[in-house]
Scaffold this active site. Structure first.
Site, mmCIF file in Angstrom:
data_model
loop_
_atom_site.group_PDB
_atom_site.id
_atom_site.type_symbol
_atom_site.label_atom_id
_atom_site.label_comp_id
_atom_site.label_asym_id
_atom_site.label_seq_id
_atom_site.Cartn_x
_atom_site.Cartn_y
_atom_site.Cartn_z
ATOM 1 N N GLU A 185 -2.816 0.365 10.779
ATOM 2 C CA GLU A 185 -1.866 1.466 10.669
ATOM 3 C C GLU A 185 -2.340 2.606 9.760
ATOM 4 O OE1 GLU A 185 2.036 0.114 9.638
ATOM 5 O OE2 GLU A 185 2.141 -1.294 11.288
ATOM 6 N N GLU A 208 1.426 -6.955 15.536
ATOM 7 C CA GLU A 208 2.573 -7.273 14.674
ATOM 8 C C GLU A 208 3.852 -7.025 15.436
ATOM 9 O OE1 GLU A 208 2.806 -5.240 10.865
ATOM 10 O OE2 GLU A 208 0.671 -5.553 10.547
HETATM 11 C C1 GCO Z 1 3.327 -2.609 8.566
HETATM 12 C C2 GCO Z 1 2.384 -3.533 7.935
HETATM 13 C C3 GCO Z 1 2.916 -4.800 7.378
HETATM 14 C C4 GCO Z 1 4.372 -4.793 7.016
HETATM 15 C C5 GCO Z 1 5.229 -5.074 8.215
HETATM 16 C C6 GCO Z 1 6.712 -5.057 7.917
HETATM 17 O O1 GCO Z 1 3.353 -2.542 9.772
HETATM 18 O O2 GCO Z 1 4.033 -1.889 7.873
HETATM 19 O O3 GCO Z 1 1.292 -3.770 8.737
HETATM 20 O O4 GCO Z 1 2.117 -4.973 6.264
HETATM 21 O O5 GCO Z 1 4.637 -5.739 6.056
HETATM 22 O O6 GCO Z 1 5.024 -4.123 9.176
HETATM 23 O O7 GCO Z 1 7.132 -3.811 7.510
#
Ligand code: GCO
Length: 439
Positions: free
Chosen positions: A161, A345
């Site tokens: 990200e 994710e």
């Molecule tokens: C993100 C990150 C994670 C976060 C998850 C929850 O996408 O922000 O990769 O580290 O912890 O997304 O917010």
């Protein structure tokens, strides 16, 4: 190479779970510095200990094994393996050697994220991602990891990200290093993407049989009201928050409309950079949590107004919109035609309570089930989605929200560090079992 058509996994990141912040020679990252400055994190919490995964990784891998995942996505703490610019830490590298060996012994494929936001502080002291040199330091670090683990690890994610590093870290200041400057944000975007492209090239030369890509968090909101001003607001928003990353990665350059709408902003592009950034990837990692509904106007921080909806909300205040995942996957596929997409994710924070060693997290059970169903629907509809990684294995340090938001399918008691499987652990295990027999 992956033997299965679809892989099931779980994801975590180094700073969020490892702890052992100053052990075995690790030096601070920007997140150590940021979390130790009062006022930056909920209740001034930090991840000095967090889930203590550094010492409990075997127990955590046993959990993954019991869960039945094919793969585990984790990230490397850069300042653990390179505690100074030109210094490698044997102990730091050994930790990841042991972690990878333990995973492989359980038949779990490691998916490594090289950068999940924890830049070494010694690089921030030289200007961090504002400096072009940081991209080259990143490649040196990437090569160190390819040399160390490349004989056993086939799947590499360059950055997690970059939007968060750039926008949260340098425009809104809610993430490390806590800056608030729109020009710097753009400089940082370019250097992050350059780092990604250079690392992809290094991967090809060092590990020609490995697979590589980048993980992004695309914003593909819905338009809340009819009318040209709303259409334009949406377009500007998507240009800045999504296409600024994906367009150059897929060889289209930066969105010109965004640049012409903001003529004072410059990007530090040098000859050849855009080709480097567009180095072919094998997959794109998509992190999806929610979908927004936008209406005009866009304010000077490039944020449009989001509409309040009646959708169920997670503890983060994010709408639960499984159909948004389906729409987003189609949007990416139609616009960029990636070879492979992994959901790197997806998950949700809820206010979990532990009672008699049981955590009844039925909302998470439901969230996961619905999003997996949309993921598989997208595959049936022709999207090349080949894997799903749940965020997250464990409750962990949720950045500026500290420990107040629990995303895990395993509950972590932060005072005893005891792990308790939540109901969602068992339901995800069941889903994996059912679907694995079909793929
Ligand atoms: C993100 C990150 C994670 C976060 C998850 C929850 O996408 O922000 O990769 O580290 O912890 O997304 O917010």
């Amino acid at each position: 190479m992956l033997k299965k058509d679809f892989i099931w996994g779980c994801a975590t990141s180094s700073y969020q779970i490892e702890g052992a912040a100053s052990q075995d020679g690790r030096t601070p990252s920007i997140w150590d510095t940021f979390s130790h400055q009062p006022g930056n994190v909920f209740e001034d919490e930090n991840a000095d200990t967090s889930c203590d995964h550094y010492h409990r990784y075997k127990e955590d891998i046993r959990l993954l094994d019991e869960l039945g995942v094919d793969a585990y996505r984790f990230s490397i703490s850069w300042s653990r393996v390179l505690p100074a610019l030109t210094q490698k830490s044997k102990k730091g590298l050994d930790f990841y050697n042991r972690l990878v060996d333990e995973l492989l012994e359980k038949n779990i494929l490691p998916f490594i994220t090289l950068y999940h936001w924890d830049l070494p502080q010694y690089l921030q002291d030289k200007g961090g991602w504002e400096q072009r040199d940081t991209a080259y330091h990143f490649v040196d670090y990437a090569r160190t990891m390819f040399d160390t683990l490349g004989d056993r690890v086939d799947n590499w994610i360059t950055l997690n990200e970059p939007w968060c590093s750039a926008v949260l870290g340098h425009m809104l200041g809610t993430h490390a290093p806590g800056k608030t400057d729109i020009q710097i944000t753009h400089t940082v975007i370019h250097h992050l993407l350059l780092a990604h492209g250079l690392a992809m090239q290094a991967l090809r030369s060092e590990l020609p049989n490995a697979q590589g890509g980048i993980t992004v968090n695309p914003f593909t909101p819905l338009q809340g009201e009819e009318g040209q001003e709303h259409t334009e607001a949406l377009e500007s928003y998507v240009n800045f928050h999504t296409c600024m990353y994906l367009d150059p990665i897929y060889g289209r350059g930066y969105p010109q409309k965004h640049l012409s709408q903001n003529p004072t902003i410059t990007l530090p592009i040098k000859d050849g950079d855009m080709d480097i950034i567009a180095s072919p990837t094998d997959f794109i990692g998509v992190n999806y949590y929610t979908e927004q509904i936008l209406v005009a106007p866009i304010n000077n921080m490039f944020f449009a107004e989001t509409l309040e909806t009646s959708a169920d909300k997670t503890e983060m205040g994010w709408d639960v919109v499984p159909d948004g995942l389906l729409r987003q996957l189609h949007w990416i596929n139609n616009r960029y035609a990636p070879k492979t997409i992994y959901i790197t994710e997806n998950g949700a924070a809820f206010n979990d309570l532990k009672n008699n060693d049981r955590v009844k997290d039925s909302k998470r059970v439901d969230y996961i089930q619905k999003h997996i169903s949309k993921t598989l629907q997208s595959a049936r509809e022709g999207v090349p989605v080949r894997g799903y990684f749940l965020w997250s294995l464990l409750d962990n340090f949720e950045w500026d929200k500290g420990y107040s938001k629990r995303f895990g399918i395993v509950y972590c008691d932060y005072s005893t560090l005891e792990r308790t499987k939540k109901d969602s652990f068992f339901s995800y295990k069941q889903l994996i079992l059912e679907h694995s027999s079909k793929t």
